[in-house]
Scaffold this active site. Structure first.
Site, PDB file in Angstrom:
ATOM      1  N   PHE A   1       1.042  -1.176   0.110  1.00 46.33           N
ATOM      2  CA  PHE A   1      -0.299  -0.034   0.131  1.00 46.33           C
ATOM      3  C   PHE A   1       0.611   1.435   0.184  1.00 46.33           C
ATOM      4  O   PHE A   1       2.011   1.447   0.643  1.00 46.33           O
ATOM      5  CB  PHE A   1      -0.570   0.210   1.172  1.00 46.33           C
ATOM      6  N   CYS A   2      -0.048   2.173  -0.669  1.00 50.40           N
ATOM      7  CA  CYS A   2       1.093   3.004  -0.715  1.00 50.40           C
ATOM      8  C   CYS A   2       1.366   3.819   0.601  1.00 50.40           C
ATOM      9  O   CYS A   2       0.540   3.845   1.866  1.00 50.40           O
ATOM     10  CB  CYS A   2       0.275   4.485  -1.552  1.00 50.40           C
ATOM     11  N   PRO A   3       2.656   4.817   0.635  1.00 57.83           N
ATOM     12  CA  PRO A   3       3.944   5.274  -0.073  1.00 57.83           C
ATOM     13  C   PRO A   3       4.309   3.981  -0.089  1.00 57.83           C
ATOM     14  O   PRO A   3       5.652   3.978  -1.525  1.00 57.83           O
ATOM     15  CB  PRO A   3       4.447   5.752   0.388  1.00 57.83           C
TER      16      PRO A   3
ATOM     17  N   ASP B   1      -2.890  -1.423  -5.472  1.00 55.95           N
ATOM     18  CA  ASP B   1      -2.862  -0.494  -4.905  1.00 55.95           C
ATOM     19  C   ASP B   1      -2.841   0.585  -5.731  1.00 55.95           C
ATOM     20  O   ASP B   1      -2.689   1.010  -5.902  1.00 55.95           O
ATOM     21  CB  ASP B   1      -2.105   0.392  -3.601  1.00 55.95           C
TER      22      ASP B   1
END
Lengths: 347, 76
Positions: B12-14, B39
């Site tokens: 998942f970001c970042p 994501d």
């Protein structure tokens, strides 16, 4: 021609760090941003997981800030190193499990190391005296400077006039008179400065960016540590604390119940790590069982899972319990009545 | 010039951006990197990161719950 001085700016994605970096750019300083990922950042993860957030425009506010400023941004993964900050904070926790002062010391120290490695002269942050109850007080600001090792190479452009002059000021790299003297929790001066610089659509002030400041999240973290008898965590643990309802009917296990499709889909990725329960004869959430469960525990877990399904009012709901090795058991259970799910079970 | 792939699925970001950033540090100007992720935030974050850091996004696309971003390494 004088030497081009360089500053590394801690960019959180919030308004203050955006403004602090802009103030330096206005003084002709070369600025690059640094952003630290601890694993507890609020945005991003929750946007990605929860379906109800999928229609909102997604953006990483630190990247957005850097783009507005026209500066490079270096995003640093500090998930592993951050564990010691969270587990053993020298200065303790804030209202929840937020070790804000230790966190700030740690991040400024990391920025100082980065500055040294990359030939940067000083470090800037968007801190404002009196804005935060733990890390941004007049008496704690020198603690951050001292314990991070940054000393007078740490400049807070937004409140510098309230603090002793720093190296960039005494060396004449920047003009102190063009810095600011903001203080306290009033955000109007920052908003006025943002308008002056033409910044719009910045991340909303006072929006918490760290899950550790959240009471509910902190309670789940403490519960996790208590249940394991150890104050440790892995990335998957802290991700799962962000998702679903957490219900602990017994010290030996808890249930993580998806609240909507996005969460159910996310939880499916953990089916090989936890016992999972799903309804077979009606729509319902995916439930993970974290811990060790007896047959009676599994039956109760199935009754709770059924309670959160669309068969909650049915006499019987069929639940398939899948073990991590793929073996399945089918249980026909009566959904637990809402009143039978004890309040204290909710983590 | 060489082509590389980066598997950022289930991150998942970042994190996909961090992995992209770290991978691109190892590459040469003109190399291309295709990031595959789950994501959807990647579709905005990697292009933003690329713009900021002087690299070029050649393509973004979505298929079967996965997103793809193709980045060309530039002389940043």
């Amino acid at each position: 021609m004088s030497q081009q001085r360089k500053a590394v700016a801690l960019i959180s994605g919030g308004l203050d760090s955006l403004l602090a970096a802009k103030v330096m750019l206005e003084q002709g300083i070369h600025v690059e941003g640094i952003n630290f990922f601890t694993g507890f950042c609020v945005e991003g993860h929750t946007h990605a997981i929860r379906k109800q957030d999928k229609d909102k425009p997604k953006r990483n506010n630190a990247l957005w800030s850097a783009e507005q400023l026209g500066i490079k941004l270096h995003i640093i993964d500090i998930v592993d190193e951050y564990k010691d900050v969270l587990i053993n904070p020298k200065h303790g926790y804030g209202k929840n499990m937020n070790p804000c002062l230790d966190c700030k010391v740690f991040m400024v120290n990391k920025a100082r190391e980065w500055a040294d490695e990359n030939g940067f002269d000083f470090i800037i942050t968007g801190e404002v005296v009196g804005q935060r109850p733990m890390s941004q007080r007049k008496e704690t600001m020198p603690v951050v400077s001292r314990e991070s090792g940054a000393g007078d190479r740490l400049l807070r452009p937004l409140c510098a006039k309230n603090l002793p002059p720093t190296l960039p000021e005494t060396e004449g790299w920047i003009k102190r008179e063009e810095l600011y003297g903001f203080s306290g929790r009033n955000r109007k001066p920052q908003m006025a400065l943002a308008a002056e610089f033409g910044f719009e659509d910045y991340a909303k002030p006072a929006g918490g960016c760290c899950f550790l400041t959240d009471e509910s999240y902190s309670a789940k973290l403490v519960d996790l540590w208590d249940a394991r008898g150890s104050r440790e965590y892995e990335m998957d643990d802290i991700m799962l604390l962000k998702v679903g309802r957490h219900i602990r009917p017994s010290p030996n296990y808890k249930l993580i119940i998806g609240r909507e499709d996005g969460e159910n889909k996310f939880l499916q990725g953990y089916k090989n790590s936890f016992i999972s329960l799903k309804t077979m004869d009606c729509p319902g959430p995916l439930t993970l069982l974290d811990g060790v469960a007896t047959d009676d525990d599994l039956k109760l877990a199935a009754q709770i899972a059924a309670r959160f399904s669309q068969g909650r009012n049915a006499e019987s709901v069929t639940i398939e319990a899948r073990r991590t090795n793929g073996d399945t058991t089918t249980l026909n259970v009566t959904p637990l009545h809402a009143d039978d799910i004890k309040k204290e079970w909710y983590v | 010039m060489a082509h590389y792939e980066l598997d950022a699925r289930r991150m998942f970001c970042p994190m996909p951006v961090i992995r992209t950033q770290d991978k691109i540090k190892e590459l040469q100007v003109g190399d291309t990197l295709e990031v595959v992720a789950t994501d959807p935030g990647v579709l905005s974050d990697i292009p933003a990161w690329s713009r900021i850091n002087g690299h070029k996004v050649l393509e973004t696309r979505e298929a079967d719950d996965e997103v793809f971003v193709l980045v060309e390494v530039c002389d940043a």
